[in-house]
Design a protein around this motif. Structure first.
Motif, mmCIF file in Angstrom:
data_model
loop_
_atom_site.group_PDB
_atom_site.id
_atom_site.type_symbol
_atom_site.label_atom_id
_atom_site.label_comp_id
_atom_site.label_asym_id
_atom_site.label_seq_id
_atom_site.Cartn_x
_atom_site.Cartn_y
_atom_site.Cartn_z
ATOM 1 N N GLU A 1 0.780 -1.231 0.000
ATOM 2 C CA GLU A 1 0.000 0.000 0.000
ATOM 3 C C GLU A 1 0.815 1.286 0.000
ATOM 4 O OE1 GLU A 1 -3.503 -0.008 2.409
ATOM 5 O OE2 GLU A 1 -3.404 -2.176 2.565
ATOM 6 N N ASN B 1 -6.850 -0.882 -3.574
ATOM 7 C CA ASN B 1 -7.341 0.464 -3.879
ATOM 8 C C ASN B 1 -6.755 0.918 -5.211
ATOM 9 O OD1 ASN B 1 -8.720 2.825 -3.541
ATOM 10 N ND2 ASN B 1 -7.640 3.456 -1.682
ATOM 11 N N TYR B 2 -7.430 1.827 -5.878
ATOM 12 C CA TYR B 2 -6.881 2.330 -7.135
ATOM 13 C C TYR B 2 -7.496 3.669 -7.493
ATOM 14 C CZ TYR B 2 -11.215 1.060 -9.496
ATOM 15 O OH TYR B 2 -12.523 0.986 -9.869
ATOM 16 N N CYS B 3 -6.821 4.387 -8.384
ATOM 17 C CA CYS B 3 -7.335 5.660 -8.895
ATOM 18 C C CYS B 3 -6.940 5.743 -10.376
ATOM 19 C CB CYS B 3 -6.703 6.807 -8.104
ATOM 20 S SG CYS B 3 -7.122 8.418 -8.766
#
Ligand SMILES: Nc1nc2c([nH]c(=O)n2[C@H]2C[C@H](O)[C@@H](COP(=O)(O)OP(=O)(O)OP(=O)(O)O)O2)c(=O)[nH]1
Length: 158
Positions: free
Chosen positions: A78, A149-151
């Motif tokens: 992370e 998680n990602y963007c």
């Protein structure tokens, strides 16, 4: 462990089809992906994309025909930047893709991509490759390599 800088290129045919390679060895064997690998010292990203494509598929492209789409950043645990991947798309190439020690080629319709056998992150950004829109993607995985998680953001330049 140091951060890896890599390239990934998607070859397109007839507007709708995308060439993927089935990874035959190494990291994540059995997954379909674009072609690519690690940049060598002193090598520019586009030169690496061209070289890796040739080594893994036999296809020849010219650097001037490559379209730069953006950067994928992969963080592990992370917070540690693990891989930085320069992404290209190209519709002008010479030759026919062949199976190499590393990859087995197959053309897929952009509407029938094998997401279950691709990296999990691909499903979140492949439409930018299909539409050829510049973007950046940032992905965070845990210690077990699960995406947590990602963007993904399009980049609109005037
Ligand atoms: N979609 C996606 N692609 C990834 C991820 N991680 C990752 O290395 N890639 C891409 C970037 C490169 O094009 C390719 C790297 O594969 P690899 O690490 O086996 O490199 P390689 O053995 O081919 O490198 P090389 O020895 O030929 O230089 O896979 C990921 O999490 N998602």
């Amino acid at each position: 462990m140091t951060m890896l800088e890599q390239t990934l290129i998607f070859i397109k045919r007839d507007g709708d089809e995308i060439l993927l390679g089935l990874k035959l060895r190494g990291f994540e064997i059995g997954k379909w992906n674009g072609y690519g690998g690690k940049m060598e010292i002193g090598e520019l990203p586009a030169e690496c994309a061209k070289r890796e494509l040739f080594e893994e598929s036999g296809l020849v492209v010219e650097v001037a025909d490559l379209k730069y789409l953006g950067i994928l950043k992969f963080y592990r645990s992370e917070k540690i930047l693990d891989r930085l991947v320069h992404l290209y798309v190209c519709s002008v190439y010479k030759g026919y893709p062949r199976t190499t020690e590393e990859m087995k080629p197959k053309w897929f319709s952009s509407e029938a991509l094998p997401f279950k056998e691709m990296w999990e992150d691909c499903a979140h950004w492949i439409e930018f490759v299909v539409k050829e829109i510049k973007f950046t993607g940032t992905f965070y995985s845990d210690n077990m390599n699960n995406l947590v998680n990602y963007c993904v953001e399009a980049i609109y330049l005037n």
